[in-house]
Design a protein around this motif. Structure first.
Motif, PDB file in Angstrom:
ATOM      1  N   ALA A 114      32.225  41.177  31.923  1.00 31.44           N
ATOM      2  CA  ALA A 114      32.039  40.944  33.355  1.00 31.44           C
ATOM      3  C   ALA A 114      33.081  41.683  34.198  1.00 31.44           C
ATOM      4  CB  ALA A 114      32.094  39.450  33.657  1.00 31.44           C
ATOM      5  N   TYR A 115      33.814  42.598  33.573  1.00 27.35           N
ATOM      6  CA  TYR A 115      34.886  43.308  34.282  1.00 27.35           C
ATOM      7  C   TYR A 115      34.271  44.340  35.221  1.00 27.35           C
ATOM      8  CZ  TYR A 115      39.767  44.702  34.741  1.00 27.35           C
ATOM      9  OH  TYR A 115      41.042  44.929  35.224  1.00 27.35           O
ATOM     10  N   ASP A 116      34.666  44.301  36.500  1.00 28.08           N
ATOM     11  CA  ASP A 116      34.108  45.228  37.476  1.00 28.08           C
ATOM     12  C   ASP A 116      35.230  45.896  38.266  1.00 28.08           C
ATOM     13  OD1 ASP A 116      35.029  43.167  39.067  1.00 28.08           O
ATOM     14  OD2 ASP A 116      33.049  42.420  39.608  1.00 28.08           O
ATOM     15  N   ARG A 117      34.841  46.687  39.223  1.00 20.30           N
ATOM     16  CA  ARG A 117      35.805  47.476  39.996  1.00 20.30           C
ATOM     17  C   ARG A 117      36.742  46.587  40.808  1.00 20.30           C
ATOM     18  NH1 ARG A 117      34.144  52.080  44.501  1.00 20.30           N
ATOM     19  NH2 ARG A 117      36.292  52.670  45.093  1.00 20.30           N
ATOM     20  N   GLU A 118      36.188  45.567  41.443  1.00 16.20           N
ATOM     21  CA  GLU A 118      37.007  44.664  42.251  1.00 16.20           C
ATOM     22  C   GLU A 118      38.068  43.964  41.404  1.00 16.20           C
ATOM     23  OE1 GLU A 118      36.446  40.689  45.094  1.00 16.20           O
ATOM     24  OE2 GLU A 118      34.704  41.727  44.243  1.00 16.20           O
ATOM     25  N   THR A 119      37.666  43.510  40.226  1.00 14.87           N
ATOM     26  CA  THR A 119      38.618  42.849  39.326  1.00 14.87           C
ATOM     27  C   THR A 119      39.687  43.824  38.858  1.00 14.87           C
ATOM     28  OG1 THR A 119      36.833  41.392  38.575  1.00 14.87           O
ATOM     29  CG2 THR A 119      38.813  41.476  37.226  1.00 14.87           C
ATOM     30  N   ASP A 123      43.704  43.410  39.344  1.00 16.67           N
ATOM     31  CA  ASP A 123      44.605  43.417  38.186  1.00 16.67           C
ATOM     32  C   ASP A 123      45.633  44.537  38.286  1.00 16.67           C
ATOM     33  OD1 ASP A 123      43.465  41.230  37.023  1.00 16.67           O
ATOM     34  OD2 ASP A 123      42.182  42.343  35.650  1.00 16.67           O
ATOM     35  N   LEU A 124      45.237  45.681  38.843  1.00 15.96           N
ATOM     36  CA  LEU A 124      46.171  46.800  38.997  1.00 15.96           C
ATOM     37  C   LEU A 124      47.296  46.435  39.950  1.00 15.96           C
ATOM     38  CD1 LEU A 124      46.951  49.756  38.522  1.00 15.96           C
ATOM     39  CD2 LEU A 124      45.422  50.384  40.399  1.00 15.96           C
ATOM     40  N   ILE A 125      46.945  45.818  41.084  1.00 12.49           N
ATOM     41  CA  ILE A 125      47.971  45.406  42.050  1.00 12.49           C
ATOM     42  C   ILE A 125      48.913  44.377  41.429  1.00 12.49           C
ATOM     43  CG2 ILE A 125      48.336  44.240  44.251  1.00 12.49           C
ATOM     44  CD1 ILE A 125      45.678  45.434  45.192  1.00 12.49           C
ATOM     45  N   ALA A 126      48.336  43.392  40.736  1.00 12.04           N
ATOM     46  CA  ALA A 126      49.163  42.362  40.097  1.00 12.04           C
ATOM     47  C   ALA A 126      50.032  42.954  38.995  1.00 12.04           C
ATOM     48  CB  ALA A 126      48.273  41.258  39.532  1.00 12.04           C
ATOM     49  N   GLY A 127      49.473  43.900  38.218  1.00 13.36           N
ATOM     50  CA  GLY A 127      50.234  44.506  37.126  1.00 13.36           C
ATOM     51  C   GLY A 127      51.412  45.327  37.613  1.00 13.36           C
ATOM     52  N   VAL A 128      51.202  46.106  38.669  1.00 12.01           N
ATOM     53  CA  VAL A 128      52.296  46.914  39.215  1.00 12.01           C
ATOM     54  C   VAL A 128      53.360  46.017  39.842  1.00 12.01           C
ATOM     55  CG1 VAL A 128      52.879  48.635  40.965  1.00 12.01           C
ATOM     56  CG2 VAL A 128      50.820  48.929  39.572  1.00 12.01           C
ATOM     57  N   THR A 129      52.919  44.990  40.560  1.00 10.49           N
ATOM     58  CA  THR A 129      53.869  44.055  41.175  1.00 10.49           C
ATOM     59  C   THR A 129      54.729  43.370  40.111  1.00 10.49           C
ATOM     60  OG1 THR A 129      52.300  43.644  42.968  1.00 10.49           O
ATOM     61  CG2 THR A 129      54.085  42.058  42.682  1.00 10.49           C
ATOM     62  N   LEU A 130      54.087  42.937  39.039  1.00 11.54           N
ATOM     63  CA  LEU A 130      54.835  42.289  37.963  1.00 11.54           C
ATOM     64  C   LEU A 130      55.770  43.272  37.272  1.00 11.54           C
ATOM     65  CD1 LEU A 130      55.294  39.730  36.303  1.00 11.54           C
ATOM     66  CD2 LEU A 130      53.423  40.443  34.809  1.00 11.54           C
ATOM     67  N   GLY A 131      55.355  44.537  37.184  1.00 17.35           N
ATOM     68  CA  GLY A 131      56.215  45.547  36.560  1.00 17.35           C
ATOM     69  C   GLY A 131      57.536  45.705  37.272  1.00 17.35           C
ATOM     70  N   LEU A 132      57.524  45.615  38.611  1.00 17.44           N
ATOM     71  CA  LEU A 132      58.769  45.718  39.373  1.00 17.44           C
ATOM     72  C   LEU A 132      59.699  44.543  39.096  1.00 17.44           C
ATOM     73  CD1 LEU A 132      57.299  46.872  42.812  1.00 17.44           C
ATOM     74  CD2 LEU A 132      58.402  48.283  41.068  1.00 17.44           C
ATOM     75  N   ARG A 431      57.841  34.890  36.256  1.00 21.57           N
ATOM     76  CA  ARG A 431      56.935  36.042  36.223  1.00 21.57           C
ATOM     77  C   ARG A 431      55.477  35.590  36.315  1.00 21.57           C
ATOM     78  NH1 ARG A 431      60.387  37.957  31.884  1.00 21.57           N
ATOM     79  NH2 ARG A 431      58.735  37.489  30.386  1.00 21.57           N
ATOM     80  N   SER A 432      55.157  34.462  35.689  1.00 15.91           N
ATOM     81  CA  SER A 432      53.786  33.944  35.775  1.00 15.91           C
ATOM     82  C   SER A 432      53.441  33.558  37.207  1.00 15.91           C
ATOM     83  CB  SER A 432      53.625  32.731  34.840  1.00 15.91           C
ATOM     84  OG  SER A 432      53.893  33.092  33.499  1.00 15.91           O
ATOM     85  N   ALA A 433      54.417  33.010  37.930  1.00 16.96           N
ATOM     86  CA  ALA A 433      54.188  32.667  39.333  1.00 16.96           C
ATOM     87  C   ALA A 433      53.973  33.921  40.175  1.00 16.96           C
ATOM     88  CB  ALA A 433      55.377  31.864  39.871  1.00 16.96           C
ATOM     89  N   VAL A 434      54.683  34.990  39.845  1.00 13.72           N
ATOM     90  CA  VAL A 434      54.487  36.261  40.552  1.00 13.72           C
ATOM     91  C   VAL A 434      53.075  36.790  40.309  1.00 13.72           C
ATOM     92  CG1 VAL A 434      55.189  38.688  40.625  1.00 13.72           C
ATOM     93  CG2 VAL A 434      56.919  36.896  40.603  1.00 13.72           C
ATOM     94  N   SER A 435      52.599  36.694  39.072  1.00 15.80           N
ATOM     95  CA  SER A 435      51.240  37.140  38.756  1.00 15.80           C
ATOM     96  C   SER A 435      50.209  36.329  39.526  1.00 15.80           C
ATOM     97  CB  SER A 435      50.983  37.009  37.250  1.00 15.80           C
ATOM     98  OG  SER A 435      51.811  37.890  36.517  1.00 15.80           O
ATOM     99  N   GLN A 436      50.421  35.022  39.586  1.00  7.83           N
ATOM    100  CA  GLN A 436      49.501  34.157  40.325  1.00  7.83           C
ATOM    101  C   GLN A 436      49.462  34.539  41.801  1.00  7.83           C
ATOM    102  OE1 GLN A 436      47.385  31.898  39.564  1.00  7.83           O
ATOM    103  NE2 GLN A 436      47.170  30.475  41.280  1.00  7.83           N
ATOM    104  N   ALA A 437      50.634  34.744  42.390  1.00  8.62           N
ATOM    105  CA  ALA A 437      50.704  35.084  43.810  1.00  8.62           C
ATOM    106  C   ALA A 437      50.166  36.483  44.090  1.00  8.62           C
ATOM    107  CB  ALA A 437      52.146  34.974  44.303  1.00  8.62           C
ATOM    108  N   SER A 438      50.162  37.348  43.090  1.00  3.22           N
ATOM    109  CA  SER A 438      49.678  38.722  43.263  1.00  3.22           C
ATOM    110  C   SER A 438      48.172  38.822  43.135  1.00  3.22           C
ATOM    111  CB  SER A 438      50.349  39.644  42.225  1.00  3.22           C
ATOM    112  OG  SER A 438      51.750  39.592  42.345  1.00  3.22           O
ATOM    113  N   GLY A 439      47.493  37.734  42.808  1.00  2.18           N
ATOM    114  CA  GLY A 439      46.038  37.739  42.725  1.00  2.18           C
ATOM    115  C   GLY A 439      45.488  38.243  41.413  1.00  2.18           C
ATOM    116  N   VAL A 440      46.170  37.967  40.316  1.00  2.00           N
ATOM    117  CA  VAL A 440      45.704  38.429  39.004  1.00  2.00           C
ATOM    118  C   VAL A 440      44.360  37.796  38.669  1.00  2.00           C
ATOM    119  CG1 VAL A 440      46.917  36.607  37.749  1.00  2.00           C
ATOM    120  CG2 VAL A 440      46.426  38.778  36.602  1.00  2.00           C
ATOM    121  N   ARG A 441      43.495  38.564  38.003  1.00  2.00           N
ATOM    122  CA  ARG A 441      42.165  38.082  37.642  1.00  2.00           C
ATOM    123  C   ARG A 441      42.011  37.880  36.134  1.00  2.00           C
ATOM    124  NH1 ARG A 441      38.274  39.485  41.528  1.00  2.00           N
ATOM    125  NH2 ARG A 441      39.189  39.236  43.613  1.00  2.00           N
ATOM    126  N   THR A 442      42.475  38.838  35.336  1.00  2.00           N
ATOM    127  CA  THR A 442      42.306  38.780  33.878  1.00  2.00           C
ATOM    128  C   THR A 442      43.612  39.176  33.194  1.00  2.00           C
ATOM    129  OG1 THR A 442      41.620  41.090  33.581  1.00  2.00           O
ATOM    130  CG2 THR A 442      39.898  39.500  34.196  1.00  2.00           C
TER     131      THR A 442
END
Length: 660
Positions: A114-119, A123-132, A431-442
């Motif tokens: 069910a992975y699509d472009r929006e997801t 995930d990209l925004i959340a992943g980069v944010t968490l990387g910082l 870090r998990s809270a940062v992922s949640q706030a960043s809108g992580v999907r998967t």
């Protein structure tokens, strides 16, 4: 061939119901439905409902349904009854079918289809944010464990990749943590770094086996007060250890107050305090709220939030940049504060864990290494599972957590990490809270984070040596200081003295003897409290009256196991002495658990003792199958009714049951 049935059940009459409909004048309004449902080949055809305003009764309704989709309702005993026919579509309320074993274990197959472009963008925004966030944290936690910076980054990469494939909670961020770093420092210490890889291997193996055999219930034996005390003590130790680096102190152990003022390095202290104040101030940016919500204020709030979560990266980058420019213009010797160890090369490579190594001019085989690590091979995985499951529960949806899969995933992360020179890892709440706030999907966002960390590892490795130690120390102190929580002390003192003793005892032992000893001490202490409760249950003894006859009613207020039956015996004897053997004794057996030979022998002995004193024993609420286990006695009556009557308090002819 299809079969159809009609079933009739009774429902209680609805009374004292005030209508919420404003159109009926606030009077009583009861609606009944007469519906006929006919099951055809593929669909259920339902007739239009016929509403009625009858205020006196609920009319009957005939419903024709398919037999296999029904479950019979038991008639309700309380209230008035009406002849109303009721059915339940049990298919609607059935448990959802369990997922295939492959889908439960290879969890990425569940969300990948069910992975699509929006997801992917989320995930990209959340992943980069968490990387910082995870890059500077990994460097700092590696330093806390006494390791070079690259080992923390290795752990971040491997942990994120494997959790993305097998993990079930998108928010959980596997990687280095202060807790695992302290465990490494505790059990590895000054030994070679190869011991860390073996510790990671053994921790992963234990976690994997616990997941396979579904032994997650073991962590349930660690009570909440002990967990909180352990966490607070760990954070306190981390902060105390890092104050040495913050003040520029050298040597092992914690110095005395006099030595602090003699050996303090003021340039390190000034830089460390500036970094600490900056981190705490930037942390408050995410809590800024504007009085009015406008597009501008929302953008500012989002900007402040990004600055806040990137505070560690900003502080490390600024300090490293200043140091680099200083070195370029002058020299390394001109730097007035302490720098971290320079990393010559850092490439993520696959290799077998060092099952044989040389240590202190001695060749150690695998069993020797295990012996050196001691209890760490059990404490580290249990603590990691405890932390990871707690974080997963905080972010899981619908409270449906597959704890076994989380343990398997954590085991795979650590077991695989041993082949890539990683330190033990687990989830981190911040870090998990940062992922949640960043809108992580998967969990796939972890792949983006891992790619960013890998890029930093290959590009920034030569510059790791320019990171000041006081900046790393300030980062760690700012991260763990809010984990120190003394609020349970006052609350537990007023609510539960035993939990208060557990908290204080665990905290003191963790500080004085080590975190693993403190954790074990807290668990053992609570086990002792549990055994004391089982051996000394709460029992209520009252004198009651039934049809002008008095009797002594002995009622346990908690579940009774074989260890507490002797205590019940003492209570019965005390009650008989108090009332001078004038009244029969009724023993409430409804809370007897695991009725075994000990129960039979003790209850029979009590009956014999009471018989010699002329007192009848009545066993109230003992099931018929358990009655057959009792020895034959003329002094025992069995009462199976809901209420005790006068006949139960008189001697009866004994039931023909098993002889001794």
């Amino acid at each position: 061939m299809r079969f159809f049935i009609k079933r009739t059940f009774q429902l209680p009459q609805l009374t004292n119901y005030n209508s919420q409909n404003p159109n009926d004048g606030g009077g009583v309004h009861k609606q009944t439905v007469a519906a006929t449902e006919k099951l055809s080949e593929g669909a259920l055809v339902k007739s239009e409902p016929d509403h009625s305003n009858n205020v006196n009764s609920i009319q009957s309704a005939e419903i024709v349904v398919e037999n296999k989709s029904l479950e019979e309702l038991k008639p309700i005993k309380n209230g008035e009854f009406q002849d109303t026919k009721v059915v339940i579509d049990t298919v609607k309320y059935e448990q959802p079918p369990e997922k295939n074993w492959i889908l439960r274990r290879l969890y990425f197959l569940n969300w990948l289809k069910a992975y699509d472009r929006e997801t992917a963008i989320a995930d990209l925004i959340a992943g980069v944010t968490l990387g910082l966030t995870i890059i500077p944290q990994s460097i700092a936690y590696a330093a806390l464990a006494g390791l070079s910076s690259e080992y923390g980054l290795y752990s971040a990469i491997v942990g994120k990749v494997f959790y993305a494939l097998f993990g079930t909670i998108p928010q959980v961020s596997i990687g280095p943590t202060s807790l695992m770093s302290l465990m490494v420092l505790q059990f590895v210490g000054e030994r070679p770094v190869e011991f860390v890889f073996i510790l990671s291997f053994m921790a992963g193996l234990v976690e994997l086996l616990m997941g396979v055999f579904q032994l997650g219930f073991i962590v349930n034996f660690i009570p909440t007060p002990v967990t909180k005390a352990f966490t607070s003590a760990t954070a306190f130790i981390v902060a105390a250890v890092q104050f040495k680096s913050l003040l520029g102190l050298k040597g092992k152990g914690l110095p005395s107050i006099g030595e602090v003022f003699k050996k303090i390095h003021y340039s390190d202290t000034i830089l460390g305090c500036i970094c600490l104040v900056t981190l705490l101030a930037l942390r408050k940016l995410s809590h800024i709220n504007f009085k009015e919500s406008t597009p501008t204020t929302r953008k500012l709030q989002k900007f402040f939030w990004y600055i806040s979560i990137s505070r560690n990266a900003l502080v490390v980058f600024i300090c490293s940049a200043v140091t680099f420019i200083w070195v370029q213009k002058r020299s390394v010797e001109a730097i007035p504060y302490t720098l971290t160890t320079k990393v010559t090369s850092a490439h993520l490579t696959f290799s077998l864990p060092p099952f044989v190594l040389d240590y202190k001019n001695t060749t150690l085989v695998f069993t020797d290494i295990i012996h050196e690590l001691g209890s760490g091979i059990l404490v580290v995985p249990i603590v990691a599972i405890l932390a990871n499951v707690a974080i997963a529960k905080a972010f899981v949806k619908d409270n449906r957590l597959d704890a076994s899969q989380e343990m398997l995933t954590l085991g795979i992360c650590n077991l695989s990490g041993a082949f890539f020179n990683c330190m033990p890892t687990c989830g981190a709440f911040t870090r998990s809270a940062v992922s949640q706030a960043s809108g992580v999907r998967t969990p796939l966002s972890g792949i983006y984070t891992a790619l960013l960390v890998y890029l930093a590892l290959n590009v920034l490795t030569p510059y790791f040596g320019f990171i000041p130690k006081p900046a790393i120390a300030a980062m760690l102190i700012a991260a763990v200081v809010f984990m120190i929580d003394f609020s349970p002390i006052r609350e537990l003192w007023h609510t539960n003295k035993k939990d208060f003793i557990s908290w204080v005892g665990c905290f003191i032992v963790c500080i004085g003897a080590g975190v693993e000893v403190g954790l074990f001490f807290g668990i053992v202490m609570n086990m002792v409290f549990v055994l004391l409760r089982l051996g000394n249950p709460k029992v209520e003894v009252t004198l009651k009256e039934c049809e002008n006859r008095n009797y002594i009613f002995v009622s346990p207020l908690s579940d009774i196991y074989y260890s507490g039956i002797e205590y019940i015996r003492d209570k019965i004897n005390d009650a008989c002495l108090l009332y001078r053997d004038d009244f029969p004794v009724v023993l409430d057996c409804r809370r007897f658990m695991q009725f075994d030979a000990t129960f039979v022998d003790v209850v029979s002995a009590v009956a014999k003792e009471l018989h010699e004193r002329g007192v009848l024993l009545v066993l109230y609420g003992l099931r018929e199958d358990l009655q057959k286990l009792m020895h034959k006695s003329k002094n025992i009556n069995f009462c199976e009714n809901e209420r005790i009557c006068s006949a139960d308090l008189s001697p009866k002819k004994p039931v023909n049951i098993k002889t001794n």
